[in-house]
Design a protein around this motif. Structure first.
Motif, PDB file in Angstrom:
ATOM      1  N   GLU A  31       0.835  -1.200   0.000  1.00  0.00           N
ATOM      2  CA  GLU A  31       0.000   0.000   0.000  1.00  0.00           C
ATOM      3  C   GLU A  31       0.873   1.254   0.000  1.00  0.00           C
ATOM      4  O   GLU A  31       0.636   2.179  -0.759  1.00  0.00           O
ATOM      5  N   SER A  34       2.514   1.734  -3.347  1.00  0.00           N
ATOM      6  CA  SER A  34       1.614   2.262  -4.375  1.00  0.00           C
ATOM      7  C   SER A  34       1.528   3.792  -4.335  1.00  0.00           C
ATOM      8  O   SER A  34       1.053   4.409  -5.285  1.00  0.00           O
ATOM      9  N   ARG A  35       1.997   4.405  -3.252  1.00  0.00           N
ATOM     10  CA  ARG A  35       1.957   5.864  -3.114  1.00  0.00           C
ATOM     11  C   ARG A  35       3.313   6.511  -3.372  1.00  0.00           C
ATOM     12  O   ARG A  35       3.517   7.681  -3.086  1.00  0.00           O
ATOM     13  N   LYS A 166      -3.799  10.579   2.971  1.00  0.00           N
ATOM     14  CA  LYS A 166      -2.610   9.767   2.686  1.00  0.00           C
ATOM     15  C   LYS A 166      -1.547  10.626   2.021  1.00  0.00           C
ATOM     16  O   LYS A 166      -1.847  11.612   1.358  1.00  0.00           O
ATOM     17  N   TYR A 168       1.514  10.996  -0.682  1.00  0.00           N
ATOM     18  CA  TYR A 168       1.968  10.456  -1.960  1.00  0.00           C
ATOM     19  C   TYR A 168       3.354  11.036  -2.234  1.00  0.00           C
ATOM     20  O   TYR A 168       3.509  12.252  -2.383  1.00  0.00           O
TER      21      TYR A 168
END
Length: 181
Positions: A31, A34-35, A166, A168
């Protein structure tokens, strides 16, 4: 696919295979992975190859951001410049930046003044291990500590954006204390 990064003294070619190796070695959380942009990983590769910066130091700064804890006295900060105000940066520090943080703290007369003050014959008629320790602290540890406390460390930034709670991760940048960003 491959990218070529042109530096002052050379070119570095980065392949997707090399990026995949870095990803697998340094980040196991899918996870989080993916950022992290491809540009982010290319920057890590360049910092590793060109400047000898261990990717672990960079990834640790990311883990600290994710956990909400600082890894230095410089916390997560939003850029102030209008063109960058949607982005954030987290400072991280490596040994590569010790000289850039030590030399400015010496002042106008530099090392001579520090040596003259500490190794004053009145204070230390004989140079002792204590005198050497005091000198070493004054020319290396204290300048870095003081710049850290003052929020003036020169080092590197992890650049990221925030979306839906979140982070990034977009890239890395070098910071200079007087940028004003």
């Amino acid at each position: 696919m491959a990218w070529t990064v042109k530096l002052q003294d050379r070119e570095i070619t980065i392949t997707t295979a090399a990026i995949d190796v870095l990803k697998a070695r340094f980040v196991r959380d899918e996870e989080l992975l993916s950022r992290m942009s491809e540009s982010w990983w290319r920057d890590i590769f360049v910092h590793m190859v060109a400047f000898g910066i261990d990717p672990t130091e960079i990834i640790q700064a990311v883990h600290n951001v994710e956990a909400g804890k600082p890894n230095s006295d410089v916390t997560v900060t939003k850029f102030r410049d209008e063109s960058l105000k949607a982005l954030w940066h987290k400072h991280y520090f490596t040994a590569r930046y010790l000289p850039a943080n030590i030399f400015p703290a010496r002042g106008k007369n530099g090392l001579n003044t520090i040596v003259d003050e500490i190794l004053d014959p009145v204070k230390y008629p004989v140079i002792t291990p204590q005198a050497i320790d005091e000198l070493a602290q004054a020319v290396s540890t204290l300048p870095v500590k003081n710049r850290s406390v003052d929020g003036k460390l020169t080092g590197e930034w992890v650049i990221f954006g925030k979306h839906d709670g979140k982070n990034y991760y977009l890239g890395l940048a070098r910071t200079i204390a007087s940028t004003g960003l």
